[in-house]
Design an enzyme around this catalytic site. Structure first.
Site, PDB file in Angstrom:
ATOM      1  CG  PHE A  54     -21.407  62.365 -51.702  1.00 34.31           C
ATOM      2  CD1 PHE A  54     -21.100  61.595 -52.810  1.00 34.31           C
ATOM      3  CD2 PHE A  54     -20.494  62.391 -50.648  1.00 34.31           C
ATOM      4  CE1 PHE A  54     -19.917  60.860 -52.867  1.00 34.31           C
ATOM      5  CE2 PHE A  54     -19.307  61.658 -50.698  1.00 34.31           C
ATOM      6  CZ  PHE A  54     -19.018  60.894 -51.818  1.00 34.31           C
ATOM      7  CD  GLU A  55     -24.822  61.940 -44.746  1.00 37.78           C
ATOM      8  OE1 GLU A  55     -24.842  62.846 -43.910  1.00 37.78           O
ATOM      9  OE2 GLU A  55     -25.509  60.912 -44.634  1.00 37.78           O
ATOM     10  CB  ILE A  56     -18.602  57.895 -48.009  1.00 39.78           C
ATOM     11  CG1 ILE A  56     -19.018  57.923 -49.484  1.00 39.78           C
ATOM     12  CG2 ILE A  56     -17.946  56.542 -47.666  1.00 39.78           C
ATOM     13  CD1 ILE A  56     -17.864  57.733 -50.462  1.00 39.78           C
TER      14      ILE A  56
END
Ligand code: GDP
Ligand code: MN
Length: 348
Positions: free
Chosen positions: A235-237
């Site tokens: 998960f990365e934003i």
């Protein structure tokens, strides 16, 4: 009508094209997924949850990348589920192969030894190309060129709570660059020389070390040794321009030259995390505490019951990983100077 529109954002999906709807100004952002054709049915479960909890309201684009051509079935099904535009890209060979300087025999030797040592993915060649691609190349892919922000999604993830705001816009409005959900310790045996290689880089390029960086999160002795904490990169934003920056470009080149992706088994998660912790002021890192999330064995579930009811979360707080021993969540709260949720002591 427009006069009442400040209480609820109106969206420019087909159904809202009705008279009076205010066009929602999306950010220059996209989802991005690297996946194999055979992962299609694990992936569409992830997409379904992201859509239901967030993207059906925003209709952001979704870029899919693969080192092989996607099948028609893969394209048809994912396009049917994603509410935004879908794009499918083949990864160029030079982003998914051995650089010339790699000694293939030495690389093979490493894989054999790591297999004997039972190191996870230690014998996998493709996993290494994947980690190198996610470290140094995904943000240079043609399909991502025109975007500023991305949200990485993998097969087999869950989103547990309603997300009632635009997370990309939140990042921009709050001057954030890198956002994550779970932090965890890396297996030392996959990265024996990564920290020394990083220290060499910083010594040669001290100008890239940010003032007010987050060294305290990744080192317990002022930078002498790496404590193995990293943001879990499934998960990365984040802002693509960070990976495109001079600091990160040079850092990746420096790492790549040593061959550590192949002679060891360096993951993109520790590399992204070390870079974000050293090259950014720490206030540009954001922890999405409110994103109920799971990938395979680890997840986070907001501990506060009122929050969970209000956002219709379907996770079990006892499964929350944030404050467990192997997590780096506790350290994160402490080093970032944040207040832990009042329930945390019951979930260690
Ligand atoms: P883990 O999360 O570390 O267990 O690793 P994964 O197997 O989930 O791989 C990370 C991401 O890369 C996922 O999105 C996978 O779908 C993708 N991936 C891994 N290996 C390959 C590969 O050989 N080809 C392609 N196209 N994608 C891959
Ligand atoms: Mn994964």
């Amino acid at each position: 009508d427009v006069a009442n529109s400040n209480s609820a954002i109106k969206f420019d999906s087909d159904s809202d094209a009705a008279a009076g709807a205010v066009k929602y100004q999306r950010m220059n952002a996209t989802f991005v997924t690297l996946a194999r054709n055979k992962e299609l049915f694990e992936l569409v479960k992830s997409i379904r949850e992201v859509e239901d909890r967030f993207n059906r309201k925003y209709n952001y684009d979704w870029v899919f990348l693969n080192d092989e051509e996607f099948t028609q079935e893969f394209k048809d099904l994912t396009s049917a589920i994603v509410s935004g535009k879908t794009k499918y890209g083949l990864i160029p060979k030079e982003h998914w192969s051995y650089p010339d300087h790699i000694d293939l025999q030495k690389a093979e030797e490493t894989r054999k030894n790591m297999k004997l040592a039972k190191i996870i993915y230690g014998d996998s060649e493709s996993y290494r190309h994947m980690c190198r691609f996610e470290s140094g190349f995904f943000f240079r892919h043609k399909l991502l060129e025109d975007y500023e922000w991305y949200w990485r999604v993998e097969p087999d993830i869950k989103i547990y709570c309603d997300l009632d705001y635009d997370l990309f816009k939140f990042m921009a409005d709050n001057n954030k660059v890198y956002g994550f959900t779970i932090s965890i310790h890396e297996f030392q045996k996959t990265i024996p020389t990564l920290w020394q290689t990083t220290k060499d880089f910083i010594k040669q390029n001290p100008q890239f070390l940010a003032a007010n960086n987050f060294m305290d999160f990744i080192s317990d002795d002022g930078g002498d040794t790496y404590n193995l904490c990293h943001f879990w990169s499934n998960f990365e934003i984040a802002n693509l321009n960070f990976w495109r920056s001079e600091a990160y470009t040079k850092y990746f080149e420096h790492l790549d030259k040593t061959g550590g992706f192949f002679y060891e088994r360096w993951g993109d998660a520790p590399i992204h995390s070390i870079a974000a912790s050293l090259f950014l002021p720490k206030d540009k890192i954001h922890y999405f505490e409110d994103v109920g999330y799971r990938h395979q064995v680890y997840g986070q579930c907001p501990l506060n019951p009122e929050f969970r009811y209000k956002h219709r979360c379907h996770c079990k707080p006892a499964d929350d990983f944030t404050f467990r021993g192997y997590s780096c969540g506790k350290k994160y709260f402490e080093k970032m100077g944040l207040t832990k949720p009042k329930e945390w002591e019951d979930y260690q």
